[in-house]
Write an enzyme that holds these catalytic residues in place. Structure first.
Site, PDB file in Angstrom:
ATOM      1  CB  SER A  39      38.152  46.647 106.928  1.00  0.00           C
ATOM      2  OG  SER A  39      38.771  45.897 107.904  1.00  0.00           O
TER       3      SER A  39
ATOM      4  CG  ASP B 102      41.247  43.907 108.106  1.00  0.00           C
ATOM      5  OD1 ASP B 102      40.809  43.003 108.836  1.00  0.00           O
ATOM      6  OD2 ASP B 102      41.878  44.884 108.530  1.00  0.00           O
TER       7      ASP B 102
ATOM      8  CB  SER C 155      37.529  60.543  98.332  1.00  0.00           C
ATOM      9  OG  SER C 155      36.695  60.126  99.403  1.00  0.00           O
TER      10      SER C 155
HETATM   11  C1  GLA Z   1      43.534  44.906 111.723  1.00  0.00           C
HETATM   12  C2  GLA Z   1      44.411  44.216 110.686  1.00  0.00           C
HETATM   13  C3  GLA Z   1      44.038  42.758 110.519  1.00  0.00           C
HETATM   14  C4  GLA Z   1      43.949  42.049 111.854  1.00  0.00           C
HETATM   15  C5  GLA Z   1      43.132  42.845 112.859  1.00  0.00           C
HETATM   16  C6  GLA Z   1      43.178  42.257 114.241  1.00  0.00           C
HETATM   17  O1  GLA Z   1      42.216  44.988 111.269  1.00  0.00           O
HETATM   18  O2  GLA Z   1      44.325  44.886 109.447  1.00  0.00           O
HETATM   19  O3  GLA Z   1      44.947  42.126 109.652  1.00  0.00           O
HETATM   20  O4  GLA Z   1      45.219  41.769 112.347  1.00  0.00           O
HETATM   21  O5  GLA Z   1      43.572  44.193 112.952  1.00  0.00           O
HETATM   22  O6  GLA Z   1      42.590  41.013 114.266  1.00  0.00           O
END
Ligand code: GLA
Length: 387
Positions: free
Chosen positions: A128, A174, A67
């Protein structure tokens, strides 16, 4: 970044053979927070920021990972026969988990690979980066080994891997956003049955602005799983008095009529958030379709208040970012986005106010916290794929 991963790949592993490149985006959620494991709706979009990979398949069972975001780790060498999660494996737990999850789902990965990745999503910012790495790995495996698996399945495999390999009980939002994103659109997803539709978020006079508190969402793993348990417990108690499968089946009226069934006041607050937030999401998407961005923004503000007071997943820094944003004319709405406990806010800001917004919120935030925030005026991009 595509050129950078390719260059690094050649440097580390040599330039012969069939080297391919891939991308999977991060996401920002506009509204519908902590509803995706409660059978509710979410409204995320894929960013143009994300994770890139260059990869080549091997003849043996060796896996070599590198990475560019964790250069200090060097090349991490492991094998298809060593797919276990460990602290020492660091970031490679994500791709390893996805390779493992492919096997669990009946898609055996037949050989190893060499891979270099690089991402431009700040780690721990709640945009994410991990889901994008999971979906990216899925896209790489599908392409390198000709495995027939759909984008939605890739999202589900990513979630399965994060739940069962990495031990984070996340919902589907996500990974779904990363796999299924569409340029200039948000995804209105019903997490109860994965039906979805796209809604245009190319706003005429406004932009989506992300403010990064630069507070990493470190508590998110443990506290997240606690929130899930609290919602599950509340659901069980409600099911004794009303016939529902998820909290998302309740509207506000039904919740108010039955909420006394949830004995613990904290669990009741958690369930309240899940129910109200789902209803806000339905209303927000309706408002957007009617081009009523003001109503959309007000629902975003209400979402933040609920996440702060009822769900208790905000933090002082994100509250300050939201509060400072609410003071500024031309800000239609502002709220924390993602799991919480740090990370980012998302705001809808009138186009001509964007510079003033960044300047004013940035200054006030630094004065009140001593931390410099970062701002991204975002473009909404496509889901994951081959480059
Ligand atoms: C994180 C989780 C998601 C969702 C959000 C809150 O990003 O990975 O699945 O639950 O929190 O909405």
């Amino acid at each position: 970044m595509k050129e950078q991963v390719l260059k690094k790949f050649t440097e580390l592993y040599g330039g012969d053979g069939d080297i391919r490149t891939y991308f999977a985006p991060g996401r920002v959620n506009l509204i519908g927070e902590h509803t995706d494991y409660n059978g509710g709706h979410v409204f995320p979009c894929a960013l143009t920021m994300g994770t890139y990979a260059a990869a080549r398949k091997r003849e043996d069972r060796v896996l070599r990972f590198y990475s560019m975001n964790f250069e200090e780790n060097g090349v991490v060498k492991t094998s298809l026969d060593d797919l276990v999660c460990s602290d020492a494996a660091g970031w490679t737990n994500y791709p390893k988990g996805v390779i493992w999850a492919f096997g669990e789902k009946g898609y055996q990965v037949p050989a190893g690979m060499d891979i270099v990745i690089a991402g431009d999503i700040p780690n721990g910012s709640g945009l994410s980066s991990s889901a994008s790495l999971e979906v990216l790995t899925g896209v790489v495996l599908r392409d390198l080994f000709g495995i027939e698996v759909s984008q939605v399945e890739l999202a589900l495999i990513g979630q399965f891997s994060e739940n069962n390999f990495n031990g984070m009980n996340c919902g589907i939002m996500d990974q779904f956003a990363s796999a299924m994103g569409k340029k200039d659109h948000a995804i209105f997803l019903n997490t109860a049955d994965l039906t979805y539709e796209y809604a245009s978020v190319k706003l005429e006079h406004a932009r989506i602005v992300i403010a990064n508190s630069n507070v990493k969402h470190s508590l998110v793993g443990s506290e997240y799983n606690v929130r899930r348990q609290q919602c599950e417990s509340a659901l069980k108690q409600l099911q004794k008095v009303v016939s529902i499968e998820t909290l998302g089946d309740l509207d506000v009226e039904a919740f108010e009529a039955h909420k006394a069934a949830v004995a613990d006041p904290v669990e009741q607050k958690r369930a309240k958030h899940a129910v109200y937030e789902n209803q806000r999401t339905l209303q927000a998407v309706k408002a957007l379709k009617e081009n009523d961005i003001e109503a959309f923004g007000k629902l975003m503000n209400a979402s933040h208040v609920s996440l702060r007071d009822d769900y208790e997943v905000s933090c002082p820094e994100m509250d300050i970012l939201a509060e400072e944003a609410w003071k500024i004319p031309g800000v239609l709405g502002s709220r924390m986005t993602g799991g919480g406990f740090g990370g980012c806010t998302v705001s809808i800001v009138e186009s001509e106010q964007v510079d003033a917004f960044i300047e004013t919120v940035g200054t006030a935030y630094e004065e009140r916290t001593g931390i410099k925030a970062e701002f991204y005026v975002v473009d909404i991009g496509q889901g994951a794929g081959v480059l």
